[in-house]
Write a protein that holds these residues in place. Sequence first.
Motif, PDB file in Angstrom:
ATOM      1  N   ASP A 163       0.804  -1.227   0.000  1.00 14.56           N
ATOM      2  CA  ASP A 163       0.000   0.000   0.000  1.00 14.56           C
ATOM      3  C   ASP A 163       0.836   1.276   0.000  1.00 14.56           C
ATOM      4  OD1 ASP A 163       0.926   0.017   2.582  1.00 14.56           O
ATOM      5  OD2 ASP A 163      -1.036  -0.340   3.506  1.00 14.56           O
ATOM      6  N   GLY A 174       0.800   4.078  -4.874  1.00 15.38           N
ATOM      7  CA  GLY A 174      -0.527   4.550  -5.237  1.00 15.38           C
ATOM      8  C   GLY A 174      -0.928   4.132  -6.638  1.00 15.38           C
ATOM      9  N   VAL A 191     -12.968  -0.748  -7.158  1.00 13.61           N
ATOM     10  CA  VAL A 191     -12.293   0.471  -6.704  1.00 13.61           C
ATOM     11  C   VAL A 191     -12.683   0.776  -5.263  1.00 13.61           C
ATOM     12  CG1 VAL A 191     -12.095   2.974  -7.019  1.00 13.61           C
ATOM     13  CG2 VAL A 191     -12.059   1.464  -9.008  1.00 13.61           C
ATOM     14  N   SER A 192     -13.966   0.657  -4.978  1.00 14.78           N
ATOM     15  CA  SER A 192     -14.470   0.927  -3.627  1.00 14.78           C
ATOM     16  C   SER A 192     -13.826   0.010  -2.595  1.00 14.78           C
ATOM     17  CB  SER A 192     -15.996   0.757  -3.610  1.00 14.78           C
ATOM     18  OG  SER A 192     -16.499   0.929  -2.311  1.00 14.78           O
ATOM     19  N   GLN A 246     -10.335   1.206  -1.932  1.00 13.53           N
ATOM     20  CA  GLN A 246     -10.307   2.486  -1.223  1.00 13.53           C
ATOM     21  C   GLN A 246     -10.677   2.342   0.253  1.00 13.53           C
ATOM     22  OE1 GLN A 246     -12.878   4.800  -3.799  1.00 13.53           O
ATOM     23  NE2 GLN A 246     -11.134   5.790  -4.799  1.00 13.53           N
ATOM     24  N   LYS A 247     -11.305   1.245   0.627  1.00 12.77           N
ATOM     25  CA  LYS A 247     -11.666   1.024   2.028  1.00 12.77           C
ATOM     26  C   LYS A 247     -10.435   0.838   2.907  1.00 12.77           C
ATOM     27  CE  LYS A 247     -16.281  -0.957   1.317  1.00 12.77           C
ATOM     28  NZ  LYS A 247     -17.109  -2.197   1.372  1.00 12.77           N
ATOM     29  N   ARG A 275      -7.120   1.654   1.608  1.00  9.81           N
ATOM     30  CA  ARG A 275      -5.992   2.439   1.096  1.00  9.81           C
ATOM     31  C   ARG A 275      -6.446   3.864   0.785  1.00  9.81           C
ATOM     32  NH1 ARG A 275      -2.300  -1.488  -2.297  1.00  9.81           N
ATOM     33  NH2 ARG A 275      -2.948  -3.509  -1.464  1.00  9.81           N
ATOM     34  N   LYS A 276      -5.589   4.815   1.110  1.00 11.77           N
ATOM     35  CA  LYS A 276      -5.904   6.219   0.840  1.00 11.77           C
ATOM     36  C   LYS A 276      -5.320   6.694  -0.486  1.00 11.77           C
ATOM     37  CE  LYS A 276      -6.145   7.459   5.749  1.00 11.77           C
ATOM     38  NZ  LYS A 276      -5.586   8.329   6.827  1.00 11.77           N
ATOM     39  N   ASN A 277      -4.557   5.835  -1.143  1.00  9.87           N
ATOM     40  CA  ASN A 277      -3.853   6.281  -2.348  1.00  9.87           C
ATOM     41  C   ASN A 277      -4.350   5.571  -3.608  1.00  9.87           C
ATOM     42  OD1 ASN A 277      -2.803   3.823  -1.593  1.00  9.87           O
ATOM     43  ND2 ASN A 277      -0.651   4.420  -1.743  1.00  9.87           N
ATOM     44  N   ILE A 278      -5.671   5.429  -3.703  1.00 16.49           N
ATOM     45  CA  ILE A 278      -6.321   4.958  -4.926  1.00 16.49           C
ATOM     46  C   ILE A 278      -7.173   6.118  -5.437  1.00 16.49           C
ATOM     47  CG2 ILE A 278      -7.809   3.216  -5.996  1.00 16.49           C
ATOM     48  CD1 ILE A 278      -5.324   2.008  -4.785  1.00 16.49           C
ATOM     49  N   TRP A 279      -6.798   6.675  -6.579  1.00 15.37           N
ATOM     50  CA  TRP A 279      -7.505   7.844  -7.096  1.00 15.37           C
ATOM     51  C   TRP A 279      -8.186   7.514  -8.421  1.00 15.37           C
ATOM     52  CZ3 TRP A 279      -2.385   8.130  -5.323  1.00 15.37           C
ATOM     53  CH2 TRP A 279      -2.198   8.803  -4.120  1.00 15.37           C
ATOM     54  N   TRP A 280      -9.484   7.738  -8.470  1.00 14.97           N
ATOM     55  CA  TRP A 280     -10.249   7.487  -9.696  1.00 14.97           C
ATOM     56  C   TRP A 280     -10.667   8.821 -10.291  1.00 14.97           C
ATOM     57  CZ3 TRP A 280     -15.745   4.810  -9.877  1.00 14.97           C
ATOM     58  CH2 TRP A 280     -16.151   4.724 -11.219  1.00 14.97           C
TER      59      TRP A 280
END
Length: 228
Positions: free
Chosen positions: A68, A71, A92-93, A96-97, A99-104
């Motif tokens: 993690d 990103g 994706v959801s 993101q639960k 990890r803070k470094n998943i950007w869509w």
Amino acid sequence: VLASYPEVDPKKVVTIRNGVDTQEWSPIDDPSVAQSFGINGRYAIFVGRITRQKGLAHLLRAWSQVPDEYGLVLCAGSADEAGIGAEFEELVSQLQKTRKNIWWIKEMLPKSRLIPLLTGADLFLCPSIYEPLGIVNLEAMACETAVLATRVGGIPEVVADGSTGKLVDYSGDGATLESDLSTAIIELMNKPALLKQYGEAGRKRAAAEFGWPAVARATLALYQSLIK
């Protein structure tokens, strides 16, 4: 073509591949673009439509096995159909639960914003299970970004395995692809110097073989040979 029409003389079949404007698609170092999306730290990036052939579900499942500290930026929109869109959104959801470094990024970005994101990425990801050529790989290479892609369709003609990036095989087994993708992502992200080397080589290859001047020369040469 030759397999379908064996009577055709192979000397009469010439391939002139598509290209990109390598002056327009070139490195732009502008961290403010990433910052505007809240992107920070090292990251890999995907750019493309949300469609089955792009292998996005496989990528997201593979990413769950990636440390993690790295990103993931997903420039992805225009789902082909509701089912694929819903599957992608759920995967994706789930990531993101934890990890803070998943950007869509859902909107289609103008080149002025996309190019700095590509330039700032450590690695460009193309997990396609079907791809005629893969212009996105060329665009990433032109931005001096290393590429990890699947060995399908025309991708091996674009990405030089072990020189401008790395290719993983796809035989139709999704679980194996996901395992191989995660292994390759971890291996590459652990080697920043190698990624830089791949990126520089990719820029040179894109300009020399896929820039519009090279495509134009190949087209002109073919016409000249026919006129003779």
